[in-house]
Write a protein that holds these residues in place. Sequence first.
Motif, PDB file in Angstrom:
ATOM      1  N   LEU A 184      15.198   2.718   7.163  1.00 57.12           N
ATOM      2  CA  LEU A 184      15.000   3.423   6.107  1.00 57.12           C
ATOM      3  C   LEU A 184      13.726   4.205   5.969  1.00 57.12           C
ATOM      4  O   LEU A 184      13.651   5.257   5.529  1.00 57.12           O
ATOM      5  CB  LEU A 184      15.334   2.627   4.697  1.00 57.12           C
ATOM      6  N   ILE A 185      12.693   3.618   6.615  1.00 60.11           N
ATOM      7  CA  ILE A 185      11.327   4.116   6.453  1.00 60.11           C
ATOM      8  C   ILE A 185      11.317   5.421   7.298  1.00 60.11           C
ATOM      9  O   ILE A 185      10.990   6.339   6.957  1.00 60.11           O
ATOM     10  CB  ILE A 185      10.279   3.132   7.292  1.00 60.11           C
ATOM     11  N   LEU A 186      12.099   5.217   8.619  1.00 58.74           N
ATOM     12  CA  LEU A 186      12.225   6.474   9.375  1.00 58.74           C
ATOM     13  C   LEU A 186      12.750   7.745   8.551  1.00 58.74           C
ATOM     14  O   LEU A 186      12.598   8.911   8.808  1.00 58.74           O
ATOM     15  CB  LEU A 186      13.205   6.411  10.571  1.00 58.74           C
TER      16      LEU A 186
ATOM     17  N   LEU B  58      17.082  -7.426   6.278  1.00 60.95           N
ATOM     18  CA  LEU B  58      16.258  -6.762   5.372  1.00 60.95           C
ATOM     19  C   LEU B  58      15.122  -5.691   5.792  1.00 60.95           C
ATOM     20  O   LEU B  58      15.001  -4.797   5.753  1.00 60.95           O
ATOM     21  CB  LEU B  58      15.688  -7.455   4.074  1.00 60.95           C
ATOM     22  N   LEU B  59      14.606  -6.721   6.608  1.00 65.78           N
ATOM     23  CA  LEU B  59      13.699  -6.211   7.612  1.00 65.78           C
ATOM     24  C   LEU B  59      14.104  -4.960   8.782  1.00 65.78           C
ATOM     25  O   LEU B  59      13.520  -3.838   8.617  1.00 65.78           O
ATOM     26  CB  LEU B  59      12.977  -7.257   8.743  1.00 65.78           C
ATOM     27  N   GLY B  60      15.327  -5.320   9.201  1.00 67.20           N
ATOM     28  CA  GLY B  60      15.845  -4.118   9.981  1.00 67.20           C
ATOM     29  C   GLY B  60      16.153  -2.892   8.966  1.00 67.20           C
ATOM     30  O   GLY B  60      15.996  -1.793   9.721  1.00 67.20           O
ATOM     31  N   ALA B  61      16.858  -3.030   7.991  1.00 72.49           N
ATOM     32  CA  ALA B  61      17.372  -1.996   7.306  1.00 72.49           C
ATOM     33  C   ALA B  61      15.902  -1.177   6.468  1.00 72.49           C
ATOM     34  O   ALA B  61      15.948  -0.063   6.618  1.00 72.49           O
ATOM     35  CB  ALA B  61      17.923  -2.502   5.861  1.00 72.49           C
ATOM     36  N   SER B  62      15.095  -1.926   6.459  1.00 72.51           N
ATOM     37  CA  SER B  62      13.699  -1.428   5.707  1.00 72.51           C
ATOM     38  C   SER B  62      13.185  -0.613   6.869  1.00 72.51           C
ATOM     39  O   SER B  62      12.923   0.641   6.538  1.00 72.51           O
ATOM     40  CB  SER B  62      12.555  -2.647   5.569  1.00 72.51           C
ATOM     41  N   ALA B  63      13.208  -1.218   8.192  1.00 66.11           N
ATOM     42  CA  ALA B  63      12.317  -0.152   9.359  1.00 66.11           C
ATOM     43  C   ALA B  63      13.188   1.300   9.432  1.00 66.11           C
ATOM     44  O   ALA B  63      12.785   2.179   9.527  1.00 66.11           O
ATOM     45  CB  ALA B  63      12.513  -1.098  10.361  1.00 66.11           C
TER      46      ALA B  63
ATOM     47  N   THR C 245       0.813  -0.976  -0.139  1.00 64.93           N
ATOM     48  CA  THR C 245       0.020   0.211   0.028  1.00 64.93           C
ATOM     49  C   THR C 245       0.937   1.254   0.074  1.00 64.93           C
ATOM     50  O   THR C 245       0.543   2.209  -0.685  1.00 64.93           O
ATOM     51  CB  THR C 245      -0.987  -0.022   1.075  1.00 64.93           C
ATOM     52  N   VAL C 246       1.865   1.315   0.955  1.00 66.71           N
ATOM     53  CA  VAL C 246       2.671   2.445   0.939  1.00 66.71           C
ATOM     54  C   VAL C 246       3.440   2.488  -0.261  1.00 66.71           C
ATOM     55  O   VAL C 246       3.739   3.733  -0.952  1.00 66.71           O
ATOM     56  CB  VAL C 246       3.667   2.265   2.169  1.00 66.71           C
ATOM     57  N   GLY C 247       4.143   1.412  -0.922  1.00 68.47           N
ATOM     58  CA  GLY C 247       4.737   1.630  -2.310  1.00 68.47           C
ATOM     59  C   GLY C 247       3.725   2.202  -3.128  1.00 68.47           C
ATOM     60  O   GLY C 247       4.391   3.054  -3.952  1.00 68.47           O
ATOM     61  N   LEU C 248       2.696   1.773  -3.417  1.00 70.03           N
ATOM     62  CA  LEU C 248       1.654   2.228  -4.287  1.00 70.03           C
ATOM     63  C   LEU C 248       1.412   3.788  -3.966  1.00 70.03           C
ATOM     64  O   LEU C 248       1.280   4.455  -5.138  1.00 70.03           O
ATOM     65  CB  LEU C 248       0.391   1.444  -4.532  1.00 70.03           C
ATOM     66  N   LEU C 249       1.163   4.122  -2.888  1.00 68.80           N
ATOM     67  CA  LEU C 249       1.143   5.568  -2.801  1.00 68.80           C
ATOM     68  C   LEU C 249       2.267   6.466  -2.935  1.00 68.80           C
ATOM     69  O   LEU C 249       2.166   7.404  -3.182  1.00 68.80           O
ATOM     70  CB  LEU C 249       0.474   5.556  -1.194  1.00 68.80           C
ATOM     71  N   GLY C 250       3.507   5.858  -2.841  1.00 71.63           N
ATOM     72  CA  GLY C 250       4.920   6.318  -3.054  1.00 71.63           C
ATOM     73  C   GLY C 250       4.674   6.688  -4.546  1.00 71.63           C
ATOM     74  O   GLY C 250       5.121   7.913  -4.797  1.00 71.63           O
TER      75      GLY C 250
ATOM     76  N   ILE D 122      12.116   1.212  -0.618  1.00 72.16           N
ATOM     77  CA  ILE D 122      11.807   0.409   0.789  1.00 72.16           C
ATOM     78  C   ILE D 122      10.911  -0.410   0.767  1.00 72.16           C
ATOM     79  O   ILE D 122      10.938  -1.279   1.339  1.00 72.16           O
ATOM     80  CB  ILE D 122      11.516   1.869   1.718  1.00 72.16           C
ATOM     81  N   SER D 123       9.882  -0.161   0.122  1.00 71.36           N
ATOM     82  CA  SER D 123       8.626  -0.906   0.124  1.00 71.36           C
ATOM     83  C   SER D 123       8.859  -2.368  -0.763  1.00 71.36           C
ATOM     84  O   SER D 123       8.507  -3.319  -0.259  1.00 71.36           O
ATOM     85  CB  SER D 123       7.401  -0.446  -0.696  1.00 71.36           C
TER      86      SER D 123
END
Length: 249
Positions: free
Chosen positions: A95-97, A88-93, A23-28, A73-74
Amino acid sequence: MGRGGSLSSDHCLTFSVLMLNVTVGLLGLTLFCLSVWMRFEGEVRTWISELGMYQYWTGLYILMAASIIIVLISICGCGGTLTANPALLGASALLILIAVILELAGGIYIVVHGTENSQLTPWLHDKFNRLIIDSNYNDKALGILQTVQEKVGCCGALSYQDYDRNRLPISDFCRDKISGNVFQDGCVKRFSIFIEKRSGWLSGIALFIAFLQIILVGLTFWHWKRVREVDADDYPRNGYYDPVPTKTR
């Protein structure tokens, strides 16, 4: 039963993180397309370029950069979720910040420089006053002023009285083509509203994405923690040692 409940909870968490990333990726992607459209849309681009309101582009550039990061990020988050990869999960979190900070910065910058009663208002007031004065002898200033007044439906900086104060005749482009009446609103107000209608959408989407990403950060960290716990539980069974004693002669 406890183990089954835990597995069900983990599956639900994985699905939630995955869907939220999509969802966030599509909104981005939507935010990026709208920002690019705003930057190159003919009418807005022409007026902002003619008025020299280049500070408005800064907010769009920030949102473009943020939206690209959001999409990347998505993709990273979806990959980490599907593969249960803690790195990947840690890096994603993390980078989201960073993306949230950029989104807030871009959204706030556009609100501050692209809405009525913001920093845009005094800047436009000075700009339109200068155009009115210069229009008496500068054809370029006259052309810009006439175009804005006709298209937006305004007259003067604050009102038609700006022409009287500068001892200039009221422009024919200050009048409604049907009724012939002079436009009552000044160009500062009308142009600010014109820009605000467009910038409001961008700011709203950016802030909504930031809200979703704050939730996503929490869920991603939770998922990362669960993956680490499962890995720790499975550690003795992953071939690091043999629980069956070797026979000796």
